[in-house]
Design an enzyme around this catalytic site. Sequence first.
Site, PDB file in Angstrom:
ATOM      1  N   TYR A  91       0.843  -1.190   0.000  1.00  0.00           N
ATOM      2  CA  TYR A  91       0.000   0.000   0.000  1.00  0.00           C
ATOM      3  C   TYR A  91       0.878   1.240   0.000  1.00  0.00           C
ATOM      4  O   TYR A  91       1.798   1.368   0.824  1.00  0.00           O
ATOM      5  CB  TYR A  91      -0.917   0.003   1.222  1.00  0.00           C
ATOM      6  CG  TYR A  91      -1.686   1.294   1.383  1.00  0.00           C
ATOM      7  CD1 TYR A  91      -2.733   1.597   0.518  1.00  0.00           C
ATOM      8  CD2 TYR A  91      -1.349   2.210   2.378  1.00  0.00           C
ATOM      9  CE1 TYR A  91      -3.443   2.787   0.646  1.00  0.00           C
ATOM     10  CE2 TYR A  91      -2.058   3.405   2.518  1.00  0.00           C
ATOM     11  CZ  TYR A  91      -3.103   3.684   1.642  1.00  0.00           C
ATOM     12  OH  TYR A  91      -3.798   4.862   1.767  1.00  0.00           O
ATOM     13  N   LEU A  92       0.616   2.150  -0.933  1.00  0.00           N
ATOM     14  CA  LEU A  92       1.325   3.423  -0.995  1.00  0.00           C
ATOM     15  C   LEU A  92       0.386   4.513  -0.502  1.00  0.00           C
ATOM     16  O   LEU A  92      -0.661   4.763  -1.115  1.00  0.00           O
ATOM     17  CB  LEU A  92       1.778   3.717  -2.431  1.00  0.00           C
ATOM     18  CG  LEU A  92       2.741   2.703  -3.071  1.00  0.00           C
ATOM     19  CD1 LEU A  92       3.052   3.110  -4.511  1.00  0.00           C
ATOM     20  CD2 LEU A  92       4.016   2.576  -2.249  1.00  0.00           C
ATOM     21  N   ASP A 124      -0.785   2.400 -20.880  1.00  0.00           N
ATOM     22  CA  ASP A 124      -2.199   2.699 -20.610  1.00  0.00           C
ATOM     23  C   ASP A 124      -2.265   3.874 -19.647  1.00  0.00           C
ATOM     24  O   ASP A 124      -2.870   3.804 -18.579  1.00  0.00           O
ATOM     25  CB  ASP A 124      -2.895   1.471 -20.024  1.00  0.00           C
ATOM     26  CG  ASP A 124      -4.418   1.624 -19.963  1.00  0.00           C
ATOM     27  OD1 ASP A 124      -4.946   2.546 -20.610  1.00  0.00           O
ATOM     28  OD2 ASP A 124      -5.070   0.835 -19.268  1.00  0.00           O
TER      29      ASP A 124
END
Length: 262
Positions: free
Chosen positions: A80-81, A172
């Site tokens: 998790y950032l 993307d």
Amino acid sequence: MDPKVLLRRAGLEAQSPFHPLHGGDISRVFRAGPYVVKVAEGAPPGLFPAEAKGLAALAARGVRVPRVLFLAEEGLVLEYLAEGPEDWEALAEMLARLHRRREDRYWAEPGFLGTFPLPGREGGGWTEFFFLRCVEPFLNATWGRLEGLGPKVEALYRRPLPTEGPAPLHGDLWRGNVLFTQEGPALLDPAFFVGERGVDLAMMRLFGGFPEAFWRAYRALYPIPEEVERALPRYQVCYLLAHVYFFGEGYLGPLWKAISAS
């Protein structure tokens, strides 16, 4: 798959409850303490391994991405950032540095744009590479829905696309795949391959996702030649075909506009 099951398979344990995060149209994404768990029902084989490879490829080239802690066909466990303030100048610096890198050839492993499979390809001229690897698969898949635009799309790639040299690409790069963290900007969900930077620039321009502060900083670091600017609609055609495939004929108007601008 239940995200808790995937976390247990990874040999990890979260002391915090699972909180859903925005995960786009493909995956269900949850935060569990220091972990992010991504799962998808009926994901095509190879989808999550391709994402993990793309993250590793970007990390190896100096891009901040979440570390992959566990990989399975059913999903991923990522670090998790923690979110931080927007810093468009730092994002411009990171992407200009990535796009300035030079690889020895154009190449792509078999991968995905969304859940759509794209073939691997290596070497050759850029226009043929881009058309056969990126455009033609979507063109074939949507031909019957294009209301006669198919031949016009094909004609766009009979003219050569400009070349600056093979560069690593996110593939993307829309606004939803950028995360501003406490350590600086990070990129998510790549469709990594090596091509011309115009591919990323075109996606960043599509639907107006990146502000002028980004473009001002990026151009100062890595100016965009006029011929690359003129080619951006031809790169956008690929992504608009993808939108027709995933979301329907409502994107034929933007597709026609990109064809006309080319």
